[in-house]
Scaffold this motif. Structure first.
Motif, PDB file in Angstrom:
ATOM      1  N   LEU A 198       5.172  54.194  26.051  1.00  0.00           N
ATOM      2  CA  LEU A 198       5.964  55.262  25.477  1.00  0.00           C
ATOM      3  C   LEU A 198       6.708  55.056  24.274  1.00  0.00           C
ATOM      4  O   LEU A 198       7.471  54.084  24.223  1.00  0.00           O
ATOM      5  CB  LEU A 198       7.147  56.051  26.571  1.00  0.00           C
ATOM      6  CG  LEU A 198       7.874  56.987  26.035  1.00  0.00           C
ATOM      7  CD1 LEU A 198       7.245  58.252  25.543  1.00  0.00           C
ATOM      8  CD2 LEU A 198       9.177  57.505  26.614  1.00  0.00           C
ATOM      9  N   LYS A 257      -0.687  61.312  25.077  1.00  0.00           N
ATOM     10  CA  LYS A 257       0.171  62.248  25.372  1.00  0.00           C
ATOM     11  C   LYS A 257       1.218  62.332  24.094  1.00  0.00           C
ATOM     12  O   LYS A 257       1.818  61.305  23.809  1.00  0.00           O
ATOM     13  CB  LYS A 257       0.825  62.185  26.935  1.00  0.00           C
ATOM     14  CG  LYS A 257       2.029  63.291  27.120  1.00  0.00           C
ATOM     15  CD  LYS A 257       2.649  63.121  28.430  1.00  0.00           C
ATOM     16  CE  LYS A 257       4.084  63.644  28.619  1.00  0.00           C
ATOM     17  NZ  LYS A 257       4.450  63.278  29.742  1.00  0.00           N
ATOM     18  N   CYS A 258       1.379  63.630  23.838  1.00  0.00           N
ATOM     19  CA  CYS A 258       2.309  63.536  22.558  1.00  0.00           C
ATOM     20  C   CYS A 258       3.305  64.827  22.583  1.00  0.00           C
ATOM     21  O   CYS A 258       3.067  66.050  23.099  1.00  0.00           O
ATOM     22  CB  CYS A 258       1.381  63.962  21.215  1.00  0.00           C
ATOM     23  SG  CYS A 258       2.542  64.015  19.725  1.00  0.00           S
ATOM     24  N   THR A 259       4.525  64.574  22.599  1.00  0.00           N
ATOM     25  CA  THR A 259       5.648  65.700  22.642  1.00  0.00           C
ATOM     26  C   THR A 259       6.414  65.550  21.317  1.00  0.00           C
ATOM     27  O   THR A 259       6.727  64.725  20.676  1.00  0.00           O
ATOM     28  CB  THR A 259       6.786  64.981  23.580  1.00  0.00           C
ATOM     29  OG1 THR A 259       6.009  65.191  25.031  1.00  0.00           O
ATOM     30  CG2 THR A 259       7.615  66.276  24.018  1.00  0.00           C
ATOM     31  N   ARG A 314       9.493  56.545  21.677  1.00  0.00           N
ATOM     32  CA  ARG A 314      10.290  57.632  21.621  1.00  0.00           C
ATOM     33  C   ARG A 314      10.960  57.425  20.314  1.00  0.00           C
ATOM     34  O   ARG A 314      11.815  56.585  19.922  1.00  0.00           O
ATOM     35  CB  ARG A 314      11.200  57.637  22.874  1.00  0.00           C
ATOM     36  CG  ARG A 314      12.598  58.252  22.824  1.00  0.00           C
ATOM     37  CD  ARG A 314      12.403  59.912  23.272  1.00  0.00           C
ATOM     38  NE  ARG A 314      13.720  60.556  23.094  1.00  0.00           N
ATOM     39  CZ  ARG A 314      13.972  61.633  23.554  1.00  0.00           C
ATOM     40  NH1 ARG A 314      12.737  62.335  24.363  1.00  0.00           N
ATOM     41  NH2 ARG A 314      14.926  62.215  23.440  1.00  0.00           N
ATOM     42  N   ASN A 352       9.500  67.955  19.383  1.00  0.00           N
ATOM     43  CA  ASN A 352      10.541  68.797  19.699  1.00  0.00           C
ATOM     44  C   ASN A 352      11.232  68.921  18.360  1.00  0.00           C
ATOM     45  O   ASN A 352      11.804  68.036  17.935  1.00  0.00           O
ATOM     46  CB  ASN A 352      11.314  68.745  20.857  1.00  0.00           C
ATOM     47  CG  ASN A 352      12.435  69.584  21.083  1.00  0.00           C
ATOM     48  OD1 ASN A 352      12.354  70.575  20.432  1.00  0.00           O
ATOM     49  ND2 ASN A 352      13.101  69.474  22.048  1.00  0.00           N
ATOM     50  N   TYR A 380      10.332  65.407  28.723  1.00  0.00           N
ATOM     51  CA  TYR A 380       8.978  64.972  28.872  1.00  0.00           C
ATOM     52  C   TYR A 380       9.077  63.404  29.115  1.00  0.00           C
ATOM     53  O   TYR A 380       8.014  62.812  28.997  1.00  0.00           O
ATOM     54  CB  TYR A 380       7.981  65.309  27.896  1.00  0.00           C
ATOM     55  CG  TYR A 380       7.882  66.840  28.077  1.00  0.00           C
ATOM     56  CD1 TYR A 380       7.090  67.463  28.945  1.00  0.00           C
ATOM     57  CD2 TYR A 380       8.539  67.649  27.079  1.00  0.00           C
ATOM     58  CE1 TYR A 380       6.801  68.622  29.126  1.00  0.00           C
ATOM     59  CE2 TYR A 380       8.395  68.920  27.083  1.00  0.00           C
ATOM     60  CZ  TYR A 380       7.414  69.736  28.114  1.00  0.00           C
ATOM     61  OH  TYR A 380       7.166  70.979  28.246  1.00  0.00           O
ATOM     62  N   SER A 381       9.963  62.713  28.863  1.00  0.00           N
ATOM     63  CA  SER A 381      10.157  61.313  29.024  1.00  0.00           C
ATOM     64  C   SER A 381      11.507  60.712  29.838  1.00  0.00           C
ATOM     65  O   SER A 381      12.547  61.686  29.768  1.00  0.00           O
ATOM     66  CB  SER A 381      10.450  60.645  27.434  1.00  0.00           C
ATOM     67  OG  SER A 381       9.618  61.069  26.725  1.00  0.00           O
ATOM     68  N   TRP A 395      15.005  65.273  26.824  1.00  0.00           N
ATOM     69  CA  TRP A 395      14.275  64.355  27.658  1.00  0.00           C
ATOM     70  C   TRP A 395      13.471  65.076  28.620  1.00  0.00           C
ATOM     71  O   TRP A 395      13.372  64.292  29.703  1.00  0.00           O
ATOM     72  CB  TRP A 395      15.412  63.294  28.287  1.00  0.00           C
ATOM     73  CG  TRP A 395      16.255  62.348  27.271  1.00  0.00           C
ATOM     74  CD1 TRP A 395      17.330  62.642  26.390  1.00  0.00           C
ATOM     75  CD2 TRP A 395      15.670  61.344  26.800  1.00  0.00           C
ATOM     76  NE1 TRP A 395      17.475  61.776  25.698  1.00  0.00           N
ATOM     77  CE2 TRP A 395      16.442  60.788  25.811  1.00  0.00           C
ATOM     78  CE3 TRP A 395      14.751  60.342  27.147  1.00  0.00           C
ATOM     79  CZ2 TRP A 395      16.456  59.431  25.222  1.00  0.00           C
ATOM     80  CZ3 TRP A 395      14.524  59.039  26.625  1.00  0.00           C
ATOM     81  CH2 TRP A 395      15.359  58.633  25.485  1.00  0.00           C
ATOM     82  N   GLN A 419      11.645  63.857  19.022  1.00  0.00           N
ATOM     83  CA  GLN A 419      12.717  64.505  19.106  1.00  0.00           C
ATOM     84  C   GLN A 419      13.386  64.819  17.764  1.00  0.00           C
ATOM     85  O   GLN A 419      14.232  63.500  17.313  1.00  0.00           O
ATOM     86  CB  GLN A 419      13.720  64.190  20.099  1.00  0.00           C
ATOM     87  CG  GLN A 419      12.896  63.805  21.364  1.00  0.00           C
ATOM     88  CD  GLN A 419      12.658  65.475  22.091  1.00  0.00           C
ATOM     89  OE1 GLN A 419      13.418  66.506  21.837  1.00  0.00           O
ATOM     90  NE2 GLN A 419      11.463  65.629  22.834  1.00  0.00           N
ATOM     91  N   ASP A 421       6.869  60.359  21.841  1.00  0.00           N
ATOM     92  CA  ASP A 421       7.687  61.629  22.073  1.00  0.00           C
ATOM     93  C   ASP A 421       8.799  61.727  20.773  1.00  0.00           C
ATOM     94  O   ASP A 421       9.646  60.917  20.697  1.00  0.00           O
ATOM     95  CB  ASP A 421       8.705  61.283  23.408  1.00  0.00           C
ATOM     96  CG  ASP A 421       9.538  62.729  23.780  1.00  0.00           C
ATOM     97  OD1 ASP A 421       9.876  63.514  22.772  1.00  0.00           O
ATOM     98  OD2 ASP A 421       9.872  62.657  24.837  1.00  0.00           O
TER      99      ASP A 421
END
Lengths: 251, 377
Positions: B209, B267-269, B211, B271, B52-53, B50, B242, B240
């Motif tokens: 966002l 914005k992109c995350t 997620r 993982n 980046y969010s 968590w 994960q 985001d």
């Protein structure tokens, strides 16, 4: 009146602070209906000439002029040069995954038609035409569904270039070592395609290392490019002489 | 950093007491649930996921009212929908991976259990509008099914789904998360049994966002998982993702390909963690995350991770962040295609490589439009 008139062309390659001069006063004039072969040792500037004419980023014209069909190419973007009628068959055709060949060809033909104020071809007729052309250069029509050149063998990529040449019917075709890496059968297919394309209104500039291609596509002129200039011009017999003696006696 | 806590006390749903579902390992080992959840929420692993969010708004949302999703194809032969689990179905609940998802299951008290006993003729479609009750889908031995999920709800929807695949079952799962939302949290946990196959085609657009937590467990020998995902995150929106994929036993195979386009201000995350447990010999796992940045000020965080505790594995992972290739652009230009049209063709091609399955046709134009809007803006 000539189709392509290149006069005293000087060009460099590389970023601004480390430019390297490659073309150093090159002259060539191609009339409609003519085939010109350009030969020369490695590093003499053959591919640079193709790249500079087609407007590839990274090359800078520092002097001289390039006129195609009465239009100065120097200030034109690569796509505008193509719309004017210039075609480059790439030495290393690029693979573009995710964009199908058919979609790419349609985008190209539509762009050219739009730029020339012509009607865009009807899709069904277009697909049919492309399939026939693909078959004519021994390309499996299945390739048309795949990504542009994706997973193609060297020979298939070159045949795809020739298929595009036949489809787009440019005023001037520059073939940059289209024969390199081809076996004799593929070479004949490529040569047959170029011969089919050529007519009294268009011109061909063949860049090649080997005389072999010129057995199939008969050039009207053969030029030797060395250190950025044409140092010798002649007819087909010059190519045979080069095959025999190499370039050393000229340079 | 302040400790995270849950908004309310949790109590186990009744269906656990019927002894049909296995409790999370921590609870079975005698830990009390509130402290196990709090410990998991504040673990290093959890904080990393968590990074980046913000967690807090998601935790607050856990107790928000939930509704039932619309299900199409639920009446066909082979599907049973009920409020209690079938006997002999194993769902995996991992508190350390996703304490918030388990907490949500507890807050909801009721859940939707969908059991697919035999091969389905038609796809099972789930339409989520807003926060929906937790869903637990199980496939029986040899069953084959297609699952389609659509997500909507513009506020702060939350959707949680657990899937359990019995031996030799096959599930083709496609989901489109393309509508605008302030904060959309999606949790998905899939447990894949022996010689079973799972395929996820994931298509996402950005949101305030969005997620996406995805946890895939290859828990039976010879299990196979494939995740193909495409997303476009344009101006001021965020995604985001994960993803944790675990190879728990031998001879599993997994492939993940994730293509994300991040355009101006987006914005992109990403993982993506692959965990290969001791004894998972003969594992073949690949992960590729490619990011294409367009325009200005795109933010891309990507972290592919491998944790391997077995010698006999084939594993490849890679992440790239780049812009459109100059060579490809020049090739298209040399055929008369304008730079704008060439950019569009290439970015569409990039997406198209990961836009597959039954919902691809619906997703592609929306994703392409998301890129275009950015460039017109």
């Amino acid at each position: 009146m000539s189709l392509l008139e290149v006069t005293n062309l000087h060009a460099t390659v590389g970023a601004q602070d480390q430019q390297k001069a490659i073309l150093k006063g090159l002259n060539i004039s191609v009339n409609p209906g003519e085939v010109h072969a350009i030969m020369g040792p490695n590093g003499s500037g053959k591919s640079t000439l193709a790249n500079v004419l087609s407007g590839r980023p990274g090359y800078t014209v520092t002097d001289g002029s390039m006129i195609l069909a009465n239009t100065n190419l120097a200030d034109m973007e690569p796509h505008e040069r193509a719309q004017l009628g210039l075609f480059l068959a790439f030495q290393y055709p690029v693979e573009i995954p995710g964009v199908s060949n058919m979609e790419f060809l349609k985008a190209s033909v539509d762009s050219l038609a739009r730029a020339r104020g012509e009607e865009q071809p009807n899709t069904a007729a277009f697909i049919k035409k492309v399939r026939i052309l693909a078959a004519s250069v021994d390309l499996d029509p299945q390739f048309l569904k795949r990504g542009v050149n994706e997973g193609f063998s060297g020979g298939e990529k070159k045949r795809n270039e020739i298929m595009q040449l036949l489809l787009l019917e440019p005023k001037l075709a520059i073939l940059d070592e289209t024969d390199s890496g081809l076996d004799i059968d593929a070479l004949q297919v490529v040569a047959e395609g170029v011969n089919r394309y050529k007519n009294s209104n268009n011109g061909v500039v063949l860049i090649t290392h080997y005389q072999r291609l010129l057995d199939y596509i008969i050039p009207d002129f053969v030029h030797v490019l060395a250190d950025g200039k044409i140092i010798q011009s002649g007819d087909k017999s010059l190519a045979l002489e080069l095959e025999d003696k190499g370039y050393a006696w000229l340079t | 950093m302040a400790d995270l806590s849950l908004p309310q006390a949790v109590t186990l749903p009744n269906y656990f007491s019927q002894d049909r579902l296995a409790l999370p390992a921590q609870i079975l080992n005698g830990e009390d649930m509130p402290s196990a959840l709090t410990a998991a929420l504040n673990s290093t692993l959890h904080r990393e996921r968590w990074k980046y969010s913000k967690t807090a708004p998601v935790l607050e949302g856990l107790i928000r009212t939930m509704n039932l999703p619309t299900i199409i194809g639920g009446e066909q032969a082979g599907v049973q929908i009920s409020q209690a689990p079938e006997q002999n179905v194993r769902f995996s609940f991992d508190l350390s991976q996703a304490p918030e998802a388990f907490a949500r299951l507890c807050y909801a008290q009721e859940a939707l259990f969908i059991h697919i006993e035999q091969t389905l003729k038609s796809p099972l479609e789930i339409h989520h509008a807003g926060s929906t009750v937790p869903i637990l889908i199980s496939l029986g031995t040899n069953a084959e099914a297609t699952l389609l999920e659509h997500f909507a709800g513009n506020l702060q929807p939350q959707n949680t789904l657990w899937i359990s695949l019995a031996e030799r079952s096959h599930l083709k799962h496609s989901r489109n998360s393309l509508e605008a939302a302030e904060l959309h949290w999606q949790y998905l946990c899939v447990d894949i049994g022996k010689n079973a196959d799972y395929l996820l085609n994931n298509h996402a657009a950005g949101a305030g966002l969005r997620r996406q937590d995805i946890h895939i467990r290859l828990s039976g020998q010879g299990a196979n998982a494939e995740l193909i995902s495409a997303a476009v995150i344009s101006g001021k929106l965020a995604l985001d993702q994960q993803i944790t994929l675990e190879h728990l036993v031998a001879n599993g195979k997994s492939k993940q390909v994730v293509h994300n386009i991040v355009a101006d201000g987006g914005k992109c995350t990403f993982n993506g963690r692959i965990h290969i447990h001791e004894g998972a010999n003969g594992t073949d796992a690949t992960l590729a995350n490619k990011n294409l940045g367009l325009g200005k000020n795109a933010t891309i965080n990507t972290k592919p991770e491998l944790e391997i505790y077995t010698d006999d594995v084939t594993c490849a992972h890679g992440a790239t962040i780049g812009q459109l290739s100059d060579q490809e652009l020049f090739y298209l230009s040399s055929r008369g295609i304008s730079p704008e049209a060439a950019q569009a063709l290439l970015s569409e091609g990039f997406l198209r490589q990961c836009t597959q399955g039954p919902l691809a046709e619906a997703a592609l134009p929306i994703l392409i439009n998301a890129i275009k809007q950015e460039h017109d803006a």
